[in-house]
Motif scaffolding. Structure first.
Motif, PDB file in Angstrom:
ATOM      1  N   PRO A 140       0.842  -1.192   0.000  1.00 52.22           N
ATOM      2  CA  PRO A 140       0.000   0.000   0.000  1.00 52.22           C
ATOM      3  C   PRO A 140       0.886   1.254   0.000  1.00 52.22           C
ATOM      4  CG  PRO A 140      -0.857  -1.607   1.531  1.00 52.22           C
ATOM      5  CD  PRO A 140       0.496  -2.097   1.085  1.00 52.22           C
ATOM      6  N   THR A 141       0.584   2.176  -0.901  1.00 50.86           N
ATOM      7  CA  THR A 141       1.450   3.323  -1.153  1.00 50.86           C
ATOM      8  C   THR A 141       0.603   4.580  -1.306  1.00 50.86           C
ATOM      9  OG1 THR A 141       2.927   1.815  -2.325  1.00 50.86           O
ATOM     10  CG2 THR A 141       3.298   4.151  -2.677  1.00 50.86           C
ATOM     11  N   VAL A 142       1.171   5.724  -0.939  1.00 55.45           N
ATOM     12  CA  VAL A 142       0.478   7.006  -1.071  1.00 55.45           C
ATOM     13  C   VAL A 142       1.379   7.981  -1.837  1.00 55.45           C
ATOM     14  CG1 VAL A 142      -0.572   8.940   0.161  1.00 55.45           C
ATOM     15  CG2 VAL A 142      -0.721   6.630   1.118  1.00 55.45           C
ATOM     16  N   TRP A 143       0.778   8.654  -2.809  1.00 55.24           N
ATOM     17  CA  TRP A 143       1.427   9.723  -3.557  1.00 55.24           C
ATOM     18  C   TRP A 143       0.519  10.942  -3.530  1.00 55.24           C
ATOM     19  CZ3 TRP A 143       0.568   4.859  -5.629  1.00 55.24           C
ATOM     20  CH2 TRP A 143       1.677   4.096  -5.984  1.00 55.24           C
ATOM     21  N   VAL A 144       1.043  12.080  -3.933  1.00 52.99           N
ATOM     22  CA  VAL A 144       0.247  13.281  -4.174  1.00 52.99           C
ATOM     23  C   VAL A 144       0.482  13.687  -5.618  1.00 52.99           C
ATOM     24  CG1 VAL A 144       0.001  15.743  -3.640  1.00 52.99           C
ATOM     25  CG2 VAL A 144       0.256  14.093  -1.790  1.00 52.99           C
ATOM     26  N   ASP A 145      -0.616  13.928  -6.338  1.00 55.69           N
ATOM     27  CA  ASP A 145      -0.533  14.506  -7.677  1.00 55.69           C
ATOM     28  C   ASP A 145      -0.540  16.011  -7.460  1.00 55.69           C
ATOM     29  OD1 ASP A 145      -0.983  15.658 -10.153  1.00 55.69           O
ATOM     30  OD2 ASP A 145      -2.382  14.113 -10.813  1.00 55.69           O
ATOM     31  N   GLU A 146       0.632  16.617  -7.490  1.00 55.75           N
ATOM     32  CA  GLU A 146       0.752  18.041  -7.171  1.00 55.75           C
ATOM     33  C   GLU A 146       0.087  18.933  -8.209  1.00 55.75           C
ATOM     34  OE1 GLU A 146       5.007  18.362  -6.413  1.00 55.75           O
ATOM     35  OE2 GLU A 146       4.596  18.181  -4.257  1.00 55.75           O
ATOM     36  N   SER A 147      -0.036  18.476  -9.443  1.00 53.61           N
ATOM     37  CA  SER A 147      -0.664  19.310 -10.462  1.00 53.61           C
ATOM     38  C   SER A 147      -2.176  19.413 -10.262  1.00 53.61           C
ATOM     39  CB  SER A 147      -0.358  18.769 -11.864  1.00 53.61           C
ATOM     40  OG  SER A 147      -0.940  17.494 -12.053  1.00 53.61           O
ATOM     41  N   LYS A 148      -2.776  18.414  -9.585  1.00 57.73           N
ATOM     42  CA  LYS A 148      -4.222  18.423  -9.344  1.00 57.73           C
ATOM     43  C   LYS A 148      -4.578  18.551  -7.864  1.00 57.73           C
ATOM     44  CE  LYS A 148      -5.394  15.686 -13.369  1.00 57.73           C
ATOM     45  NZ  LYS A 148      -6.125  14.528 -13.873  1.00 57.73           N
ATOM     46  N   SER A 149      -3.575  18.585  -6.996  1.00 55.16           N
ATOM     47  CA  SER A 149      -3.793  18.615  -5.546  1.00 55.16           C
ATOM     48  C   SER A 149      -4.687  17.457  -5.104  1.00 55.16           C
ATOM     49  CB  SER A 149      -4.407  19.947  -5.110  1.00 55.16           C
ATOM     50  OG  SER A 149      -3.547  21.009  -5.419  1.00 55.16           O
ATOM     51  N   GLU A 150      -4.324  16.249  -5.539  1.00 55.42           N
ATOM     52  CA  GLU A 150      -5.094  15.047  -5.221  1.00 55.42           C
ATOM     53  C   GLU A 150      -4.196  13.983  -4.609  1.00 55.42           C
ATOM     54  OE1 GLU A 150      -8.371  15.351  -8.830  1.00 55.42           O
ATOM     55  OE2 GLU A 150      -6.775  13.884  -8.976  1.00 55.42           O
ATOM     56  N   LEU A 151      -4.785  13.179  -3.721  1.00 53.32           N
ATOM     57  CA  LEU A 151      -4.087  12.016  -3.191  1.00 53.32           C
ATOM     58  C   LEU A 151      -4.259  10.858  -4.160  1.00 53.32           C
ATOM     59  CD1 LEU A 151      -5.213  12.007   0.547  1.00 53.32           C
ATOM     60  CD2 LEU A 151      -3.335  13.242  -0.502  1.00 53.32           C
ATOM     61  N   VAL A 152      -3.222  10.073  -4.322  1.00 51.72           N
ATOM     62  CA  VAL A 152      -3.270   8.860  -5.142  1.00 51.72           C
ATOM     63  C   VAL A 152      -2.884   7.719  -4.205  1.00 51.72           C
ATOM     64  CG1 VAL A 152      -2.348   7.665  -7.156  1.00 51.72           C
ATOM     65  CG2 VAL A 152      -2.645  10.157  -7.206  1.00 51.72           C
ATOM     66  N   ILE A 153      -3.786   6.743  -4.059  1.00 48.01           N
ATOM     67  CA  ILE A 153      -3.597   5.690  -3.067  1.00 48.01           C
ATOM     68  C   ILE A 153      -3.642   4.320  -3.716  1.00 48.01           C
ATOM     69  CG2 ILE A 153      -4.552   4.635  -0.979  1.00 48.01           C
ATOM     70  CD1 ILE A 153      -5.662   7.423  -0.276  1.00 48.01           C
ATOM     71  N   GLN A 154      -2.639   3.522  -3.417  1.00 49.07           N
ATOM     72  CA  GLN A 154      -2.623   2.120  -3.824  1.00 49.07           C
ATOM     73  C   GLN A 154      -2.889   1.313  -2.563  1.00 49.07           C
ATOM     74  OE1 GLN A 154       0.938   0.752  -5.830  1.00 49.07           O
ATOM     75  NE2 GLN A 154       0.717  -1.276  -4.915  1.00 49.07           N
ATOM     76  N   GLY A 155      -3.854   0.415  -2.627  1.00 47.60           N
ATOM     77  CA  GLY A 155      -4.187  -0.386  -1.459  1.00 47.60           C
ATOM     78  C   GLY A 155      -4.639  -1.770  -1.858  1.00 47.60           C
ATOM     79  N   TRP A 156      -5.127  -2.502  -0.887  1.00 48.08           N
ATOM     80  CA  TRP A 156      -5.606  -3.858  -1.138  1.00 48.08           C
ATOM     81  C   TRP A 156      -7.024  -3.808  -1.669  1.00 48.08           C
ATOM     82  CZ3 TRP A 156      -3.898  -3.633   4.350  1.00 48.08           C
ATOM     83  CH2 TRP A 156      -2.544  -3.926   4.476  1.00 48.08           C
ATOM     84  N   LYS A 157      -7.348  -4.705  -2.578  1.00 45.70           N
ATOM     85  CA  LYS A 157      -8.719  -4.825  -3.061  1.00 45.70           C
ATOM     86  C   LYS A 157      -9.569  -5.402  -1.937  1.00 45.70           C
ATOM     87  CE  LYS A 157      -7.561  -5.619  -7.888  1.00 45.70           C
ATOM     88  NZ  LYS A 157      -7.662  -6.548  -9.029  1.00 45.70           N
ATOM     89  N   PRO A 158     -10.789  -4.910  -1.794  1.00 47.31           N
ATOM     90  CA  PRO A 158     -11.654  -5.443  -0.739  1.00 47.31           C
ATOM     91  C   PRO A 158     -12.224  -6.799  -1.152  1.00 47.31           C
ATOM     92  CG  PRO A 158     -12.849  -3.847  -2.037  1.00 47.31           C
ATOM     93  CD  PRO A 158     -11.436  -3.842  -2.548  1.00 47.31           C
ATOM     94  N   ASP A 159     -12.637  -7.572  -0.150  1.00 41.82           N
ATOM     95  CA  ASP A 159     -13.344  -8.803  -0.506  1.00 41.82           C
ATOM     96  C   ASP A 159     -14.751  -8.419  -0.961  1.00 41.82           C
ATOM     97  OD1 ASP A 159     -15.007  -8.465   1.795  1.00 41.82           O
ATOM     98  OD2 ASP A 159     -13.607  -9.627   3.008  1.00 41.82           O
ATOM     99  N   ARG A 160     -15.454  -9.346  -1.548  1.00 43.19           N
ATOM    100  CA  ARG A 160     -16.774  -9.042  -2.121  1.00 43.19           C
ATOM    101  C   ARG A 160     -17.767  -8.542  -1.068  1.00 43.19           C
ATOM    102  NH1 ARG A 160     -17.092 -10.463  -7.388  1.00 43.19           N
ATOM    103  NH2 ARG A 160     -15.700 -12.105  -8.136  1.00 43.19           N
ATOM    104  N   ASP A 161     -17.670  -9.073   0.139  1.00 43.74           N
ATOM    105  CA  ASP A 161     -18.596  -8.641   1.192  1.00 43.74           C
ATOM    106  C   ASP A 161     -18.408  -7.167   1.531  1.00 43.74           C
ATOM    107  OD1 ASP A 161     -19.701 -11.180   1.350  1.00 43.74           O
ATOM    108  OD2 ASP A 161     -18.465 -11.784   3.064  1.00 43.74           O
ATOM    109  N   LEU A 162     -17.157  -6.736   1.683  1.00 42.93           N
ATOM    110  CA  LEU A 162     -16.896  -5.334   2.003  1.00 42.93           C
ATOM    111  C   LEU A 162     -17.306  -4.434   0.845  1.00 42.93           C
ATOM    112  CD1 LEU A 162     -15.827  -3.071   3.790  1.00 42.93           C
ATOM    113  CD2 LEU A 162     -13.559  -3.511   2.826  1.00 42.93           C
TER     114      LEU A 162
END
Length: 86
Positions: free
Chosen positions: A18-40
């Motif tokens: 899981p990783t976090v970046w900032v897109d400075e040109s758009k002032s947005e967070l970019v997040i890589q994480g785990w895919k949820p299971d179907r129930d979640l």
């Protein structure tokens, strides 16, 4: 796009990152994480939020990240705010 690396899960192994970046040109967070299971994912899709349709639009995704990454997310939020003020 101007991505700025903020941080990675401190417990990262060889197969999980899981990783976090900032897109400075758009002032947005970019997040890589785990895919949820179907129930979640189904629970999130069924959640009713005032003023919004129920469901997850095709162009959006639900991801999970560990709570131990909260300090990294705070750092990313601060960086995104600073980028917005430029």
């Amino acid at each position: 796009m101007t991505l700025r690396f903020i941080g990675i899960d401190p417990n990262t192994g060889t197969g999980e990152s899981p990783t976090v970046w900032v897109d400075e040109s758009k002032s947005e967070l970019v997040i890589q994480g785990w895919k949820p299971d179907r129930d979640l994912e189904a629970e999130c899709a069924a959640f009713e939020v005032p003023g919004h349709a129920v469901g997850i639009p095709n162009h959006e995704a639900v991801v999970r990240i560990p709570a131990r990454m909260v300090p990294i997310l705070r750092k990313a939020c601060d960086a995104a705010e600073r980028a917005q003020l430029r």
